[in-house]
Scaffold this active site. Structure first.
Site, short mmCIF file in Angstrom:
data_model
loop_
_atom_site.label_atom_id
_atom_site.label_comp_id
_atom_site.label_asym_id
_atom_site.label_seq_id
_atom_site.Cartn_x
_atom_site.Cartn_y
_atom_site.Cartn_z
N CYS A 188 0.81 -1.22 0.00
CA CYS A 188 0.00 0.00 0.00
C CYS A 188 0.84 1.26 0.00
O CYS A 188 0.48 2.27 -0.63
CB CYS A 188 -0.97 0.00 1.17
SG CYS A 188 -0.20 -0.28 2.79
N HIS A 213 -1.38 0.40 7.43
CA HIS A 213 -2.04 0.62 6.15
C HIS A 213 -1.71 2.05 5.73
O HIS A 213 -1.41 2.90 6.57
CB HIS A 213 -3.54 0.41 6.26
CG HIS A 213 -4.25 0.41 4.93
ND1 HIS A 213 -3.81 -0.35 3.86
CD2 HIS A 213 -5.34 1.10 4.48
CE1 HIS A 213 -4.61 -0.15 2.82
NE2 HIS A 213 -5.53 0.73 3.17
N ASP A 244 -8.17 4.92 -1.50
CA ASP A 244 -7.65 3.69 -0.90
C ASP A 244 -7.88 2.57 -1.89
O ASP A 244 -9.02 2.17 -2.15
CB ASP A 244 -8.38 3.41 0.42
CG ASP A 244 -7.90 2.14 1.11
OD1 ASP A 244 -7.00 1.45 0.56
OD2 ASP A 244 -8.42 1.82 2.20
#
Length: 196
Positions: free
Chosen positions: A17, A71, A86
């Protein structure tokens, strides 16, 4: 919206991520350089390295809950409102900040203190200049990948090949952005338009 960023056109590698967000920042720097100052990279983690998030595609649960070690999301705040990008969520891309917080982050009150999330907020330009990862955090002790790495070369700066742990850490500032708790994070980005 003045940022035309489509999910299907974004660079994406599962379980990376931070690099997905770096690539998104890089794309905006190239395509919308005058908008980069409205963009932020946000690392979400805590000292326990266990942060629950909901509405995540990787989940096998109905509510989409996953407990990540960390994250990373991308925020765009051009005015009174904020959008969340996201690539791992089942919510829209982008998603309104308020909806994302209600459905994906939720309230700390429903969590034990050890699962409370902290947020390292870094301006996108700073993230592009300072972040580096040799991806070694994704290797097992015997040198196997926990998840296949991106096909492009690792991200590095002239000064550094690997500083990802400084970004994930929530123990100190480490000169990367600012660390906020959930209340401070909401206060910073949940801008109301009903001011008189």
């Amino acid at each position: 919206m003045d940022l035309e960023i489509k999910k299907e056109e974004s660079t994406y590698t599962s379980c990376y991520c931070e690099e997905n967000v770096w690539c998104l920042c890089d794309r905006i720097r190239d395509k919308y350089p005058d908008r980069l100052h409205n963009c932020y990279c946000v690392f979400i983690s805590n000292n326990k390295r266990a942060i629950p998030l909901w509405r995540q595609k990787a989940s096998k649960r109905e509510d989409g809950q996953v407990v990540w070690d960390y994250h990373v999301i991308f925020l765009y705040q051009p005015g009174p409102g904020t959008l969340v990008f996201d690539l791992d969520t089942s919510l829209t891309f982008p998603c309104d900040f308020e909806r994302y917080c209600e459905e994906s982050i939720k309230d700390d009150k429903c969590l034990k203190p050890e699962y409370h999330r902290m947020f390292r907020v870094i301006p996108a330009a700073e993230f592009l200049q300072t972040f580096a990862s040799d991806r070694s955090h994704m290797l097992t002790k015997d040198g196997q990948w926990m998840s296949p790495p991106p096909v492009y070369p690792p991200i590095k700066t002239e000064e550094c090949h690997n500083n990802i742990q400084e970004f994930i850490s929530m123990e100190k500032e480490d000169n990367h952005g600012v660390i906020l708790n959930l209340k401070q994070f909401l206060e910073k980005f949940l801008k109301r338009t009903d001011k008189t």
